[in-house]
Design a protein around this motif. Structure first.
Motif, PDB file in Angstrom:
ATOM      1  N   ASN A 394     -53.969  -2.493  12.190  1.00 36.00           N
ATOM      2  CA  ASN A 394     -53.110  -3.667  12.336  1.00 36.00           C
ATOM      3  C   ASN A 394     -53.977  -4.897  12.628  1.00 36.00           C
ATOM      4  N   PRO A 398     -47.617 -10.729  10.604  1.00 34.87           N
ATOM      5  CA  PRO A 398     -46.504 -10.844   9.657  1.00 34.87           C
ATOM      6  C   PRO A 398     -46.215 -12.309   9.355  1.00 34.87           C
ATOM      7  N   ASP A 428     -45.948  -8.075   5.765  1.00 29.02           N
ATOM      8  CA  ASP A 428     -47.166  -7.872   6.547  1.00 29.02           C
ATOM      9  C   ASP A 428     -48.151  -7.150   5.651  1.00 29.02           C
ATOM     10  N   ASP A 430     -50.533  -5.339   6.468  1.00 24.05           N
ATOM     11  CA  ASP A 430     -50.799  -4.000   6.984  1.00 24.05           C
ATOM     12  C   ASP A 430     -49.674  -3.063   6.537  1.00 24.05           C
ATOM     13  N   THR A 432     -48.833  -0.070   7.746  1.00 21.72           N
ATOM     14  CA  THR A 432     -48.157   0.725   8.779  1.00 21.72           C
ATOM     15  C   THR A 432     -47.372  -0.125   9.757  1.00 21.72           C
ATOM     16  N   SER A 433     -47.320  -1.412   9.522  1.00 21.26           N
ATOM     17  CA  SER A 433     -46.654  -2.292  10.483  1.00 21.26           C
ATOM     18  C   SER A 433     -45.145  -2.082  10.435  1.00 21.26           C
ATOM     19  N   HIS A 434     -44.534  -2.119  11.607  1.00 18.64           N
ATOM     20  CA  HIS A 434     -43.081  -2.050  11.735  1.00 18.64           C
ATOM     21  C   HIS A 434     -42.606  -3.389  12.276  1.00 18.64           C
ATOM     22  N   LEU A 435     -41.857  -4.123  11.461  1.00 16.39           N
ATOM     23  CA  LEU A 435     -41.467  -5.481  11.805  1.00 16.39           C
ATOM     24  C   LEU A 435     -40.162  -5.479  12.588  1.00 16.39           C
ATOM     25  N   ASP A 478     -44.930  -7.564  14.580  1.00 19.25           N
ATOM     26  CA  ASP A 478     -45.358  -6.212  14.212  1.00 19.25           C
ATOM     27  C   ASP A 478     -45.839  -5.435  15.425  1.00 19.25           C
TER      28      ASP A 478
END
Length: 717
Positions: A394, A398, A428, A430, A432-435, A478
């Protein structure tokens, strides 16, 4: 010539009576039974049977002739004159005996005696001749040859064998075969208690690995052996039942099982002893049978016996397995910022031919392969893959796809379910980012909500009568990095409310007597609305009329004496209390409760003897009146004969202001003889008539019929 002297002469006369044959021969017995030995010779006497006859001469006993009749008479003779019964000559010349007890032991014959030398009367009696059994036959064996069995080692037959017989005079011979049986009393014995053999795991199916041998000291079928694997072979080995040769029956695998302990048994043929007989075991005896009863018993063999041995098989390992990666697909993961030389993954491979994985050597090539301890490379037909995943770090923030949003919505936007206003979008770099989305400013009163996962904005509360514009600041994160954007929400008012009546306040107000429809309409620019309400107008009555009696003149009623109480003209002087007198009627033009009246007797004045002045108010009241104006007697009126009452009766309203009207009622007692001849009789004691409110005066309103007794005419008043 006749002379006077009688002369005589004497002579002798002989009368001879000739005998007639009028009697039959008579035996001493009704039936005879005699016996004779079966060995009696021809001519040997058996018995003498004679009869007698009462007649004489040839008609009598001297003339009787005897005869045998029946089946078997050929075996016997009888002397016709003497009655002597003898044995007849044999049918076959040279036979030693003519009678045979074994052929026929009893003869049933008829014995006949006839007088007159066989031509006269006859008498027949029954004759039973019984043969006596004599020892005249030798014993006869049931078979020409007998066989018996006896086990080896036995000292006697069980039960005892008796094969001779005699009848004292005669003898007979037969053949007896005695078989000496081999008893299955020896177990099979293997040459070794344990066999040990080593077999390479790549030995072909059907290959012989060992031969086991057992011996049995018995003979014949008892010594015949059958080999069988009892347990421990796991279907990988089999044995020939006759030879005892053990063979490989399936593919051996050292890695699955490297040793076997196989139990093998040998079973002998111990079965029925008949099968073990042989000519060398037979001894033939000739026995003289001395007794009539004898028996021969056959014995059976013993059950089969077994012997056991163990075959230990050791499987030798061979390098027949190729190494393989386990699992066939291996996965590794490395971060994108990993440094050179960091360990990414440790490969795992196996070889079933070795116990230690250290015996395997790995080498990197294109593609990656593995080699065993001998340098043998993994075969190409084995599929092996290594998936190396580069993990995202990360390291990027975002970003909203749009930094500013302007949204126009109406104030009536639905709340259940809530209507979406807009959806915020961000990206984003990246993977694996979770927004996560949120409102961080401008959401006064929590009017709006923002889904943290989807970025969709919804209204939380009604927007009516609220601010026309909202400036919101939203954020996306993120977890480490953030970005912001502006959202402007413009709320447009719409004409969606109907006019509401303030007065009258109720939905359907009641005022007076007419029904009206009221319509109120607004002046909406885009669309207008209107409201409808019903108005009912009712005219309320007020108490503005006085009660009035139907007649302004005093009411006059005559009470006649000696009339029944039910007479309509008046009241009998003997009437009891509660008798009807008259019905008073007063009216009030007001409606409902304002026009309801009640009646009350104020005073009751008594006028005695025709006086014009009252003698005073009578107590207690002689009359009573109900609220409906029904006048009845309250006391006995007989004591007031020839007297007059004047009643003051008030009709009063039941509701305020309680207006009232007064009427006077004259009641006089009139004797029947003093009654005027022209008195008028009404048909009824009370009358009712309806009058329209708008009637014009004068107007005839009542039609009544009365009757004058004097003239018998009906008159209309």
């Amino acid at each position: 010539m006749e002379t006077q002297e009688k002369l005589s002469s004497t002579a002798t006369v002989t009368i001879e009576i000739t005998d007639a044959n009028d009697n039959s021969p008579v035996f001493d017995q009704e039936a005879y039974s005699i016996s004779v030995d079966e060995t009696a010779l021809p001519g040997d006497p058996i018995a003498t049977i004679t009869a007698s006859d009462a007649d004489t001469g040839s008609y009598g006993t001297k003339g009787i002739v005897y005869q045998l009749i029946g089946l078997g008479t050929e075996k016997f003779n009888v002397n016709k004159k003497s009655g002597v019964i003898t044995v007849a000559p044999c049918e076959l010349p040279g036979a030693q005996h003519c009678l045979d007890y074994e052929t026929k032991s009893v003869y049933y014959l008829n014995y006949k005696a006839t007088d007159d030398n066989g031509n006269g009367h006859s008498t027949v009696v029954q004759l039973k001749i019984t043969l006596n059994d004599n020892n005249d036959n030798p014993p006869i064996f049931e078979a020409d040859n007998y066989k018996a069995l006896i086990d080896e080692g036995s000292s006697k037959f069980e039960p005892p064998l008796q094969v001779h017989a005699t009848d004292g005079n005669f003898t007979s011979t037969t053949m007896v075969e005695i078989t000496v049986l081999d008893v299955n009393n020896n177990h099979p014995v293997f040459g070794q208690e344990e066999y040990v053999v080593s077999v390479p795991e790549d030995t072909k199916i059907g290959t012989s690995i060992e031969k086991v041998v057992a011996e049995d000291a018995d003979s014949g079928i008892n010594a015949e052996l059958v080999y069988r694997i009892e347990k421990g072979a796991f279907d990988d080995f089999t044995i020939d039942n006759k030879s005892g040769i053990v063979m490989v029956s399936s593919k051996l695998d050292y890695d699955l099982r490297n040793s076997y302990s196989i139990n093998i048994i040998a079973v002998d043929g111990g079965m029925s002893a008949f099968k073990s007989s042989s000519p060398s075991n037979l001894k033939i005896f000739r026995a003289i049978l001395l007794e009539k009863n004898y028996g021969i018993n056959v014995l059976s063999g013993t059950p089969a016996l077994t012997g056991t041995t163990t075959l230990n098989v050791r499987v030798l390992n061979t390098n027949d397995k190729i190494p393989f990666f386990a699992p066939s697909t291996q996965r590794a993961e490395v971060k994108e910022d990993a440094a050179v030389g960091d360990v990414v993954h440790t490969l795992v491979a196996k070889d079933l031919d070795v116990d230690d994985i250290q015996a395997l050597n790995f080498a990197a090539s294109e593609p990656i392969t593995a080699v065993d301890k001998n340098g043998k490379e993994v075969m190409d037909d084995l599929s092996f893959k290594v998936h190396i995943k580069i993990s995202d770090v990360n390291d990027n923030a975002p970003q909203f796809s749009q930094k500013e949003h302007v949204v126009n919505i109406v104030e009536s936007i639905p709340l259940s379910p809530p209507a979406p206003i807009l959806q915020l979008r961000a990206h984003d770099a990246d993977t694996t980012s979770h927004l996560t989305y949120s409102i961080i400013a401008g959401n006064e009163g929590d009017v709006f909500s923002l889904d943290p996962s989807t970025g969709i904005m919804y209204p939380r509360v009604s927007l009516q009568n609220r601010k026309p514009k909202y400036s919101l600041k939203v954020q996306v994160s993120d977890g480490v990095h953030t970005d912001t954007a502006a959202v402007y929400v413009i709320v447009q008012a719409i004409n969606q409310n109907q006019p509401v009546f303030v007065k009258p306040s109720s939905h359907n107000a009641t005022v007076y007597v007419e029904e009206l429809v009221l319509v109120a309409r607004d002046h909406g620019s885009q669309t207008w609305h209107e409201g409808i309400q019903f108005l009912t107008i009712v005219i309320k009555d007020i108490d503005d009329n006085l009660p009035r009696y139907t007649s302004t003149d005093p009411y006059v009623f005559h009470v006649k004496e000696n009339l029944p109480a039910s007479t309509r003209i008046g009241v009998n002087v003997n009437a009891r209390t509660g008798e009807f007198v008259a019905q008073l009627v007063a009216t009030d033009k007001d409606a409902d409760v304002n026009g309801s009246l009640s009646y009350t007797i104020i005073t009751s004045h008594l006028y005695r003897g025709g006086a014009n002045f009252s003698s005073g108010s009578v107590v207690p009241q002689p009359f009573a009146i109900s609220e409906s104006g029904k006048l009845t007697t309250a006391t006995l009126v007989a004591e007031y004969n020839q007297e007059r009452f004047k009643l003051e009766i008030v009709a009063k309203e039941k509701a305020p202001p309680y207006r009232e009207a007064t009427a006077y009622v004259n009641d006089r007692h009139v004797p029947a003889r003093d009654r005027p001849s022209d008195a008028i009789d009404f048909d009824d004691s009370r009358y009712f008539e309806s009058v329209r409110l708008s009637v014009r005066l004068p107007q005839r309103s009542l039609r009544r019929v009365c009757h004058r007794e004097c003239c018998g005419k009906w008159n209309l008043l």
